[in-house]
Write a protein that holds these residues in place. Structure first.
Motif, PDB file in Angstrom:
ATOM      1  N   TRP A 135       0.846  -1.197   0.000  1.00  0.00           N
ATOM      2  CA  TRP A 135       0.000   0.000   0.000  1.00  0.00           C
ATOM      3  C   TRP A 135       0.887   1.255   0.000  1.00  0.00           C
ATOM      4  O   TRP A 135       0.748   2.130  -0.838  1.00  0.00           O
ATOM      5  CB  TRP A 135      -0.918  -0.013   1.215  1.00  0.00           C
ATOM      6  N   SER A 136       1.829   1.306   0.959  1.00  0.00           N
ATOM      7  CA  SER A 136       2.783   2.415   1.055  1.00  0.00           C
ATOM      8  C   SER A 136       4.025   2.096   0.218  1.00  0.00           C
ATOM      9  O   SER A 136       4.286   0.937  -0.108  1.00  0.00           O
ATOM     10  CB  SER A 136       3.182   2.640   2.516  1.00  0.00           C
ATOM     11  N   LYS A 140       8.163   4.317 -10.956  1.00  0.00           N
ATOM     12  CA  LYS A 140       8.587   3.638 -12.175  1.00  0.00           C
ATOM     13  C   LYS A 140       8.920   2.162 -11.943  1.00  0.00           C
ATOM     14  O   LYS A 140       9.040   1.390 -12.903  1.00  0.00           O
ATOM     15  CB  LYS A 140       9.812   4.339 -12.765  1.00  0.00           C
ATOM     16  N   GLN A 141       9.086   1.779 -10.676  1.00  0.00           N
ATOM     17  CA  GLN A 141       9.445   0.399 -10.374  1.00  0.00           C
ATOM     18  C   GLN A 141       8.248  -0.529 -10.571  1.00  0.00           C
ATOM     19  O   GLN A 141       7.081  -0.100 -10.503  1.00  0.00           O
ATOM     20  CB  GLN A 141       9.949   0.291  -8.935  1.00  0.00           C
ATOM     21  N   PRO A 142       8.504  -1.817 -10.807  1.00  0.00           N
ATOM     22  CA  PRO A 142       7.395  -2.777 -10.907  1.00  0.00           C
ATOM     23  C   PRO A 142       6.642  -2.862  -9.575  1.00  0.00           C
ATOM     24  O   PRO A 142       7.165  -2.475  -8.529  1.00  0.00           O
ATOM     25  CB  PRO A 142       8.100  -4.105 -11.219  1.00  0.00           C
ATOM     26  N   ASP A 143       5.427  -3.368  -9.638  1.00  0.00           N
ATOM     27  CA  ASP A 143       4.666  -3.545  -8.408  1.00  0.00           C
ATOM     28  C   ASP A 143       5.421  -4.460  -7.450  1.00  0.00           C
ATOM     29  O   ASP A 143       6.027  -5.446  -7.862  1.00  0.00           O
ATOM     30  CB  ASP A 143       3.291  -4.146  -8.710  1.00  0.00           C
ATOM     31  N   ASN A 153       5.607  -0.190  -5.511  1.00  0.00           N
ATOM     32  CA  ASN A 153       4.557   0.317  -6.387  1.00  0.00           C
ATOM     33  C   ASN A 153       3.318  -0.548  -6.210  1.00  0.00           C
ATOM     34  O   ASN A 153       3.413  -1.718  -5.798  1.00  0.00           O
ATOM     35  CB  ASN A 153       5.023   0.286  -7.840  1.00  0.00           C
ATOM     36  N   ASN A 154       2.167   0.030  -6.518  1.00  0.00           N
ATOM     37  CA  ASN A 154       0.922  -0.740  -6.480  1.00  0.00           C
ATOM     38  C   ASN A 154      -0.176   0.101  -7.146  1.00  0.00           C
ATOM     39  O   ASN A 154      -0.026   1.322  -7.288  1.00  0.00           O
ATOM     40  CB  ASN A 154       0.533  -1.140  -5.046  1.00  0.00           C
ATOM     41  N   PRO A 155      -1.273  -0.522  -7.570  1.00  0.00           N
ATOM     42  CA  PRO A 155      -2.325   0.231  -8.264  1.00  0.00           C
ATOM     43  C   PRO A 155      -2.911   1.370  -7.432  1.00  0.00           C
ATOM     44  O   PRO A 155      -3.224   2.441  -7.970  1.00  0.00           O
ATOM     45  CB  PRO A 155      -3.387  -0.834  -8.561  1.00  0.00           C
ATOM     46  N   THR A 177      -3.011   9.662 -11.008  1.00  0.00           N
ATOM     47  CA  THR A 177      -4.334   9.994 -11.530  1.00  0.00           C
ATOM     48  C   THR A 177      -4.974  11.159 -10.782  1.00  0.00           C
ATOM     49  O   THR A 177      -5.379  12.157 -11.387  1.00  0.00           O
ATOM     50  CB  THR A 177      -5.256   8.763 -11.472  1.00  0.00           C
ATOM     51  N   ARG A 178      -5.048  11.045  -9.451  1.00  0.00           N
ATOM     52  CA  ARG A 178      -5.749  12.074  -8.663  1.00  0.00           C
ATOM     53  C   ARG A 178      -4.815  13.184  -8.170  1.00  0.00           C
ATOM     54  O   ARG A 178      -5.311  14.212  -7.688  1.00  0.00           O
ATOM     55  CB  ARG A 178      -6.472  11.422  -7.483  1.00  0.00           C
TER      56      ARG A 178
END
Length: 302
Positions: A151-152, A209-212, A217-219, A227-228
């Motif tokens: 999440w973080s 920029k890192q993979p999840d 990183n995470n959605p 986005t926001r």
């Protein structure tokens, strides 16, 4: 005979005055607010996660600048003698956190005793990370927020702070920018109840920029930042319903950052605030540590 009685009376009065002075001095000493730093073993390479050195620097600054503070440092983990925590106005944790073996969770019973007494709790950097299932609710109760894996995130980036809230923790702090491992997208209570954000910034998209991954990183974090474009809270003050106080600060990875006067002042203010010590109008003053002083503090004491 009258002269003898006069001498006796004089000695009695002197004794009474001396006892009064001793009692007054003892009262003055006890009126100081005790602040206990619990420093975990130093980790990472030299100059990073310098828990012992960082705590030593901050404790000295408080003792030098605030007559009402009595700061002590417990090195390399939880105190063997817990009596050092007796009557603590605040406890500061600067150590490696992580899973369910986080020191604050291992000693959760003692932590709950401290909370019940109104003790202020301060968590710096990695000590904010805790297993959500094992300790998430506790950290929300104790300091109002925490780092939750998946999440973080914990990228290294330069955060810029242009404005601050009207809050004692921000007294005397001027705009500054600094490179650190600033955690963000922290887990907070619904509607940020009890939370006053102290440091906020919008991280650049390059930090995602890192993979999840658990920390990278995470959605949810992409939705928030890209986005926001939501400002992220990197330091916060928390007022517990019981009247106690908590503070979380996600920076502190790099030891050299204690040379930044605003970075250092904000953390000193926060510790004093958590201990319910009055903060000067221009914030807690402290001398800028020299390179030699910082290097001396990085001597490993594991």
């Amino acid at each position: 005979m009258d002269r003898i009685w006069a001498l006796i009376l004089s000695f009695m009065l002197l004794g009474t005055a001396a006892n009064a002075q001793v009692k007054s001095a003892a009262k003055g000493a006890s009126s100081k607010k005790k602040i206990v730093f619990i420093a975990g073993p130093d980790s990472h390479g030299k100059g990073e996660h310098e828990h012992n050195g960082g705590c030593t620097l901050l404790a000295k600054a408080l003792n030098d600048s605030l007559p009402g503070a009595e700061a002590v440092v417990v090195r390399n983990g939880w105190p063997q003698d817990e009596s050092v925590l007796d009557n603590a106005a605040a406890v500061v944790f600067f150590l490696d956190g992580g899973g369910s073996d986080h020191l604050e969770l291992v000693h959760a019973a003692k932590m709950e005793q401290l909370i019940a007494k109104g003790t202020g709790i301060v968590n710096l950097h990695f000590s904010l990370e805790v297993d959500a299932k094992a300790g998430g609710e506790r950290f929300l109760k104790w300091i109002g927020g925490y780092f939750e894996i998946n999440w973080s995130v914990n990228p290294v980036w330069e955060a810029s702070f242009a404005r601050f809230p009207d809050h004692p923790v921000a007294r005397g702090v001027k705009p500054f920018s600094i490179l650190d491992e600033w955690y963000y997208h922290m887990r907070f209570p619904a509607e940020m109840k009890g939370i006053t954000p102290i440091l906020q910034a919008l991280p650049p998209e390059s930090t995602l920029k890192q993979p999840d991954g658990t920390h990278s990183n995470n959605p949810a974090v992409r939705e928030s930042v890209i986005t926001r474009k939501e400002m992220q809270t990197l330091a916060w003050a928390f007022e517990r319903p019981d009247g106690g106080r908590g503070f979380g600060f996600t920076g502190g990875h790099m030891h050299k950052n204690w040379q930044n006067d605003n970075f250092r002042k904000l953390v000193l203010n926060a510790i004093a605030w958590a201990a319910k010590i009055d903060i000067p109008a221009e914030g807690v003053p402290s001398a800028t540590p020299t390179e030699n002083e910082l290097n001396a503090l990085t001597k490993r004491v594991n």
